[in-house]
Every structure is written in C-alpha cells, then in structure tokens.
Scaffold this motif. Structure first.
Motif, PDB file in Angstrom:
ATOM      1  N   THR A  86       0.837  -1.207   0.000  1.00 32.68           N
ATOM      2  CA  THR A  86       0.000   0.000   0.000  1.00 32.68           C
ATOM      3  C   THR A  86       0.873   1.259   0.000  1.00 32.68           C
ATOM      4  O   THR A  86       0.384   2.360  -0.241  1.00 32.68           O
ATOM      5  N   LEU A  87       2.167   1.084   0.275  1.00 28.07           N
ATOM      6  CA  LEU A  87       3.085   2.216   0.348  1.00 28.07           C
ATOM      7  C   LEU A  87       4.022   2.308  -0.846  1.00 28.07           C
ATOM      8  O   LEU A  87       4.587   3.363  -1.109  1.00 28.07           O
ATOM      9  N   VAL A  88       4.207   1.202  -1.557  1.00 27.43           N
ATOM     10  CA  VAL A  88       5.217   1.168  -2.620  1.00 27.43           C
ATOM     11  C   VAL A  88       4.773   0.216  -3.722  1.00 27.43           C
ATOM     12  O   VAL A  88       4.047  -0.750  -3.470  1.00 27.43           O
ATOM     13  N   ASP A  89       5.210   0.487  -4.935  1.00 25.17           N
ATOM     14  CA  ASP A  89       4.886  -0.331  -6.097  1.00 25.17           C
ATOM     15  C   ASP A  89       5.666  -1.646  -6.024  1.00 25.17           C
ATOM     16  O   ASP A  89       6.891  -1.665  -6.103  1.00 25.17           O
ATOM     17  N   GLY A  90       4.959  -2.738  -5.879  1.00 26.04           N
ATOM     18  CA  GLY A  90       5.588  -4.040  -5.719  1.00 26.04           C
ATOM     19  C   GLY A  90       6.298  -4.554  -6.946  1.00 26.04           C
ATOM     20  O   GLY A  90       7.112  -5.476  -6.862  1.00 26.04           O
ATOM     21  N   THR A  91       6.045  -3.970  -8.112  1.00 24.93           N
ATOM     22  CA  THR A  91       6.682  -4.449  -9.344  1.00 24.93           C
ATOM     23  C   THR A  91       8.074  -3.850  -9.525  1.00 24.93           C
ATOM     24  O   THR A  91       8.828  -4.304 -10.389  1.00 24.93           O
ATOM     25  N   LYS A  92       8.430  -2.838  -8.723  1.00 25.07           N
ATOM     26  CA  LYS A  92       9.749  -2.229  -8.833  1.00 25.07           C
ATOM     27  C   LYS A  92      10.825  -3.123  -8.233  1.00 25.07           C
ATOM     28  O   LYS A  92      10.549  -3.901  -7.313  1.00 25.07           O
ATOM     29  N   GLU A  93      12.040  -2.977  -8.732  1.00 22.50           N
ATOM     30  CA  GLU A  93      13.173  -3.623  -8.059  1.00 22.50           C
ATOM     31  C   GLU A  93      13.385  -2.948  -6.716  1.00 22.50           C
ATOM     32  O   GLU A  93      13.229  -1.729  -6.583  1.00 22.50           O
ATOM     33  N   CYS A  94      13.703  -3.741  -5.716  1.00 21.15           N
ATOM     34  CA  CYS A  94      13.939  -3.177  -4.397  1.00 21.15           C
ATOM     35  C   CYS A  94      15.222  -2.347  -4.405  1.00 21.15           C
ATOM     36  O   CYS A  94      16.017  -2.407  -5.348  1.00 21.15           O
ATOM     37  N   ILE A  95      15.392  -1.560  -3.360  1.00 20.10           N
ATOM     38  CA  ILE A  95      16.655  -0.845  -3.163  1.00 20.10           C
ATOM     39  C   ILE A  95      17.515  -1.740  -2.292  1.00 20.10           C
ATOM     40  O   ILE A  95      17.306  -1.846  -1.081  1.00 20.10           O
ATOM     41  N   TYR A  96      18.455  -2.434  -2.907  1.00 21.20           N
ATOM     42  CA  TYR A  96      19.245  -3.442  -2.193  1.00 21.20           C
ATOM     43  C   TYR A  96      20.565  -2.846  -1.744  1.00 21.20           C
ATOM     44  O   TYR A  96      21.537  -2.788  -2.504  1.00 21.20           O
ATOM     45  N   PHE A  97      20.578  -2.383  -0.492  1.00 19.47           N
ATOM     46  CA  PHE A  97      21.771  -1.761   0.084  1.00 19.47           C
ATOM     47  C   PHE A  97      22.330  -2.596   1.231  1.00 19.47           C
ATOM     48  O   PHE A  97      22.830  -2.049   2.210  1.00 19.47           O
ATOM     49  N   VAL A  98      22.270  -3.914   1.078  1.00 21.34           N
ATOM     50  CA  VAL A  98      22.719  -4.781   2.159  1.00 21.34           C
ATOM     51  C   VAL A  98      23.713  -5.831   1.660  1.00 21.34           C
ATOM     52  O   VAL A  98      23.852  -6.894   2.227  1.00 21.34           O
ATOM     53  N   VAL A 111      13.160  -1.200   0.950  1.00 20.20           N
ATOM     54  CA  VAL A 111      14.596  -1.006   1.128  1.00 20.20           C
ATOM     55  C   VAL A 111      15.160  -2.182   1.916  1.00 20.20           C
ATOM     56  O   VAL A 111      14.683  -2.493   3.012  1.00 20.20           O
ATOM     57  N   ALA A 112      16.156  -2.843   1.369  1.00 23.48           N
ATOM     58  CA  ALA A 112      16.859  -3.906   2.097  1.00 23.48           C
ATOM     59  C   ALA A 112      18.152  -3.296   2.630  1.00 23.48           C
ATOM     60  O   ALA A 112      19.040  -2.922   1.862  1.00 23.48           O
ATOM     61  N   CYS A 113      18.216  -3.140   3.958  1.00 22.35           N
ATOM     62  CA  CYS A 113      19.423  -2.617   4.600  1.00 22.35           C
ATOM     63  C   CYS A 113      19.650  -3.412   5.877  1.00 22.35           C
ATOM     64  O   CYS A 113      19.068  -4.481   6.053  1.00 22.35           O
ATOM     65  N   ASP A 114      20.466  -2.888   6.763  1.00 21.64           N
ATOM     66  CA  ASP A 114      20.911  -3.708   7.888  1.00 21.64           C
ATOM     67  C   ASP A 114      20.915  -2.866   9.162  1.00 21.64           C
ATOM     68  O   ASP A 114      21.481  -1.766   9.183  1.00 21.64           O
ATOM     69  N   MET A 115      20.301  -3.372  10.212  1.00 17.35           N
ATOM     70  CA  MET A 115      20.273  -2.675  11.495  1.00 17.35           C
ATOM     71  C   MET A 115      21.242  -3.333  12.466  1.00 17.35           C
ATOM     72  O   MET A 115      21.308  -4.554  12.555  1.00 17.35           O
ATOM     73  N   ARG A 116      22.013  -2.520  13.156  1.00 22.35           N
ATOM     74  CA  ARG A 116      22.932  -3.021  14.167  1.00 22.35           C
ATOM     75  C   ARG A 116      22.742  -2.220  15.454  1.00 22.35           C
ATOM     76  O   ARG A 116      22.761  -0.990  15.436  1.00 22.35           O
ATOM     77  N   GLU A 117      22.521  -2.946  16.544  1.00 23.82           N
ATOM     78  CA  GLU A 117      22.378  -2.290  17.834  1.00 23.82           C
ATOM     79  C   GLU A 117      23.698  -1.627  18.212  1.00 23.82           C
ATOM     80  O   GLU A 117      24.769  -2.108  17.841  1.00 23.82           O
ATOM     81  N   PRO A 118      23.701  -0.506  18.948  1.00 22.34           N
ATOM     82  CA  PRO A 118      22.510   0.051  19.570  1.00 22.34           C
ATOM     83  C   PRO A 118      21.711   0.989  18.675  1.00 22.34           C
ATOM     84  O   PRO A 118      20.505   1.102  18.840  1.00 22.34           O
ATOM     85  N   ASN A 119      22.331   1.667  17.689  1.00 20.90           N
ATOM     86  CA  ASN A 119      21.552   2.674  16.982  1.00 20.90           C
ATOM     87  C   ASN A 119      22.109   2.987  15.607  1.00 20.90           C
ATOM     88  O   ASN A 119      22.242   4.142  15.233  1.00 20.90           O
ATOM     89  N   VAL A 120      22.430   1.947  14.829  1.00 17.40           N
ATOM     90  CA  VAL A 120      23.059   2.183  13.524  1.00 17.40           C
ATOM     91  C   VAL A 120      22.362   1.388  12.426  1.00 17.40           C
ATOM     92  O   VAL A 120      22.026   0.221  12.606  1.00 17.40           O
ATOM     93  N   LEU A 121      22.152   2.078  11.308  1.00 19.07           N
ATOM     94  CA  LEU A 121      21.784   1.402  10.070  1.00 19.07           C
ATOM     95  C   LEU A 121      23.015   1.383   9.175  1.00 19.07           C
ATOM     96  O   LEU A 121      23.677   2.412   8.996  1.00 19.07           O
ATOM     97  N   VAL A 158      13.001   7.840  -0.050  1.00 19.50           N
ATOM     98  CA  VAL A 158      12.305   6.873   0.806  1.00 19.50           C
ATOM     99  C   VAL A 158      12.668   7.097   2.274  1.00 19.50           C
ATOM    100  O   VAL A 158      11.820   6.971   3.161  1.00 19.50           O
ATOM    101  N   LEU A 159      13.926   7.458   2.528  1.00 24.27           N
ATOM    102  CA  LEU A 159      14.351   7.712   3.902  1.00 24.27           C
ATOM    103  C   LEU A 159      13.546   8.855   4.517  1.00 24.27           C
ATOM    104  O   LEU A 159      13.173   8.793   5.694  1.00 24.27           O
TER     105      LEU A 159
END
Length: 466
Positions: A60-72, A423-433, A453-454
């Motif tokens: 409902t927020l993004v077009d599913g037919t698009k390629e994802c943003i792969y930043f991981v 967006v495919a990215c990566d979360m690392r504790e305590p507070n970093v993407l 998107v951010l």
C-alpha cells in the motif's frame, strides 16, 4: 568530462550539476551519472528482488513491481545469474555419471576450487598460490592462528579492535586459552579515543610501537563491520612486522569492496568469507591467504589429505607430501555446490577490476553521503527535526562502500518503515543502520531513490512515536 575521475565526490557533483544547470540534489544528476557509468552493465549479471518479493514490504506504500533498493550487500550479496546454471550442471553430472564426476566435466570435483583461485587472488591482490578456497571464515581464522600464534612468556598478546566482529573476538579468546594463557592478559583491545567513533591510524601505529615487543599477532579487520572504517592495512602491516609481530587481517568486509594488495603489502596471513561483497550465497566457501615468504616456514598445525600434493594424493600411502603455503592448510575436499556460485560471481569480477570498482564506489558512496548531509543534518533552527549522523570516516580512502548511519530517533522504527518501502538494509544495535551501495550492481538512481524513501520513513517513524 569523466564524472568518475579522481577528484573528490563533492567536486564531481558540483561539476555535473553545473553542467546540467540543476541542483546537486536533482534526480537529473543521478541519471547523468548512471548514463556515464562504464560498469552499469554489470548490474545485469545479478538477480535483484522485486519489492513484492521482500517479506516486510507494504504494497500500500510502494509499487511491488519495482526492483527493491538493495543496500545490504555488506551482509549478503545478490545472486549472480549464472549461479543456478552452474549448480544445475553439477547436479546433472552427479545424476548422470555419479562418482566419475570427480574427474570429469568443466569443474572436476577433485580440484574444482583450484580452477577459480586465480580469479579470487586477483580480487585480493595476491598470487594464485597464496590463496586457498576452503571452509568457513572462522574455521580458517582458527586454522591460521593455530600456526601463526606461537605465544611465549615475553610475546603472548594479540592486538585487535575492541569491537571486533564477535566471531573474531571469540576465536582470539579461545586461541589464547588453548595455548594456556589468560585472555584478560593476552587480548590487547584498542578503543577509539573518548568521544570518537573510529580508531585513528596514528593511535594504532603508536600502540604497536609501544606494545610490539609483547605482541605475537596483530589481527585487525580490513573494514570494520560496524563503523565501515577501512584500515590502513599497509601501514599496520609495516609497523607490526617492524616490531617482530605477525600481521593478519579478517577481510570479510574488505574483499570485493576495497582494493586489496595482500601480496604487495607483505601481509602475513588473511582470511575472508565470500557471501558479502563477493556474492557466493549464504554460508559460501571462504578464502584464506598466506604470503609466499611464509610458505616454507609456517606449517599447518592440523593436516588433512587435501593438503597433500595432488600428484601423489591418491597413492594413499599415509606419507604426507605437504603442499607449501596456504595449500597445505587444506583439510578436506570442498563442496562443489559452493564452488559454483562463487565461480559465477568471480567471473563477473573478472569483467572489470577492483581499481575500476573502487573508482565508482568512491563516487557512489560519496553521492550518498552528500545527499544525507544535505537533507538530514542536524538543524539548530529545527531542533525537533530527525537527523542522521554518519559515523563512518568521511575521507573516501578511509572507508569502503558502507556508510553507518546513527539516528536521533529510535532506530527500530526507522528500519521497519524502510523495509515496508522496499529497502533492504541492515540494522545493528545500539543505533546504527548500515547502508552499502555496492558498485557491482547498485546505481546512482538507487541512491537518489533511497534518500527520498528515507524521508518518508523518518516522517512515518516520527508519527508512530508520538
């Protein structure tokens, strides 16, 4: 004008925006850079997931037919298109000829990994005979430390980052204990200066100079997994060896990312996984390096029949004919199904060079940095506006393609909203993407789209927290 020339990323963006008569933040800049990217065809060698294929996406927020943003890609690289073909070839060979597959076909199982070691060596800046493809990363680190870590009462310490990747920390801790020493006394952990987030090269070199007589092994990562800092491996190697230390690197986040010159730098040993920037698939076949100068002086502590000379291996006489250098550290035959995707990826690397990839990477990551600083810097005039702080070094020579972003708002909500938007990215504790635009397959348009998107994700996460 070559937009990928050696000037700083910020200067390139200024020139391009002036040429186009638009703002540096305009999508026209991204389009121009993509059109002038000599490596853009490499993206076609990989499979990019569609937004709808990512489980957290909200259509409902993004077009599913698009390629994802792969930043991981710093966590798991994309699948090379040839990987499935090569795996299917070996499954078909197994089905049709069984045991004869050990000696037949384009990649005979008995030496399949040997066929691609030169390709791997080119990526890490080594000679083919200095590289072996085997095991997993931590297994290789243990095998190497068993031989290179020979503590004495005077020289028993291992120097590493305070926040080394947990697996490295555990490996060092256990190796010290295995040799009868106390990790509290023999693990020399380096922390950044108070109030700083990354280690200064001069502090590393100063520590080696001051403590070197008690250090047996200097072991750093090539690129620090959390901060994205690219260490000065040449300077660290030179300083450590000057003090009589062996110097090794965990290149998990550096291989396929930074331009490595393991041989020319004189690094004693190194190891790496291959499923991040080298795109070999989860749990892919790892690599290891021993410099040729150590080939006849450093012997494996553990031996297996794959370290035996191939020409005499199958005589089965139990008389070890040990291969020199890293080849003698092999224990068992390698899984051919893991060789296949690694071959598929290394063949893509062979279509270009690490120098060319780094040239693009400097600009690609610099472009991301400039846009983040433009839109999401801390604004004293708007104290309640969410902002982003980049903890990765700002100098292009002190980082790979990853930027580690710290947020003024709780990170989990931002991460969730980014995932919802493809967006495919990566979360690392305590507070970093961790955001990694990979030059093999990411584009400047990916970066521009991510910045947009951010903004939506930050706005949505702020609403959730109110």
């Amino acid at each position: 004008m070559d937009p990928f020339d050696a000037i700083s990323p910020r200067k390139v963006l200024e020139r391009v925006s002036t040429l186009l008569g638009c703002s540096q933040t305009s999508n026209e800049v991204a389009t121009y850079l993509d059109n002038h990217d000599e490596l853009k065809h490499l993206r076609e060698q990989f499979l990019l997931p569609k937004v709808a294929e990512l489980p957290p996406s909200d259509l409902t927020l993004v077009d599913g037919t698009k390629e994802c943003i792969y930043f991981v890609g710093n966590s798991l690289g994309l699948q090379p298109k040839m990987a499935k073909k090569y795996i299917d070839e070996e499954l078909d060979k197994w089905a049709k000829m069984g045991v004869h597959g050990h000696l037949q076909g384009s990649r005979p199982w008995a030496w399949a990994e040997n066929n691609i070691e030169e390709l791997m060596a080119n990526v890490v800046g080594a000679k083919a005979e200095e590289v072996a493809l085997m095991n997993g990363l931590t297994v290789n680190l243990h095998i190497l430390l068993l031989s290179f870590y020979k503590p004495t009462a005077k020289r028993h310490k291992i120097l590493l980052e305070d926040k080394a990747f947990p697996s490295d920390h555990y490996a060092v801790e256990s190796q010290i204990q295995l040799k009868g020493y106390d990790p509290k006394e023999s693990m020399l952990l380096m922390k950044p200066r108070p109030g700083e987030e990354v280690l200064r090269t001069e502090d590393i070199l100063d520590t080696i100079e001051k403590e070197g007589d008690s250090i047996a092994v200097v072991l750093f990562s090539g690129v620090q997994y959390y901060t994205g800092q690219l260490f000065d491996m040449a300077a660290i190697t030179k300083a450590g060896q000057k003090k009589g230390c062996y110097v090794g690197f965990d290149c998990a986040h550096a291989v396929g990312n930074a331009e490595l010159k393991l041989h020319d730098w004189g690094v004693d040993f190194a190891c790496w996984c291959s499923y991040k920037y080298v795109n070999s698939g989860a749990g892919g076949l790892a690599g290891a390096f021993i410099h040729e100068k150590n080939a006849h002086t450093v012997k494996p502590a553990l031996t297996g029949w794959w370290g035996h000379n191939l020409k005499t291996r199958f005589r089965m006489d139990n008389e070890m004919d040990l291969l020199p250098g890293i080849s003698g550290f092999r224990l068992s035959n390698q899984p051919v199904l893991l060789v296949c995707p690694l071959q598929a990826s290394l063949e893509v690397f062979a279509m270009t060079s690490m120098a060319a990839l780094r040239k693009k990477s400097r600009l690609l990551t610099g472009y991301l940095e400039c846009l983040i600083q433009h839109y999401y810097n801390k604004d004293k005039a708007q104290p309640h506006k969410p902002y982003v702080h980049i903890i990765t070094p700002s100098h292009p020579e002190e980082r790979g393609c990853q930027l580690s972003l710290s947020f003024s708002v709780p990170i989990a909500a931002v991460f969730q909203e980014l995932e919802k938007r493809g967006v495919a990215c990566d979360m690392r504790e305590p507070n970093v993407l961790r955001i990694a635009p990979v030059p093999l397959y990411n584009s400047f348009s990916d970066v521009h789209r991510f910045i947009t998107v951010l903004g939506s994700a930050l706005a949505a996460s702020k609403e959730l927290l109110q």
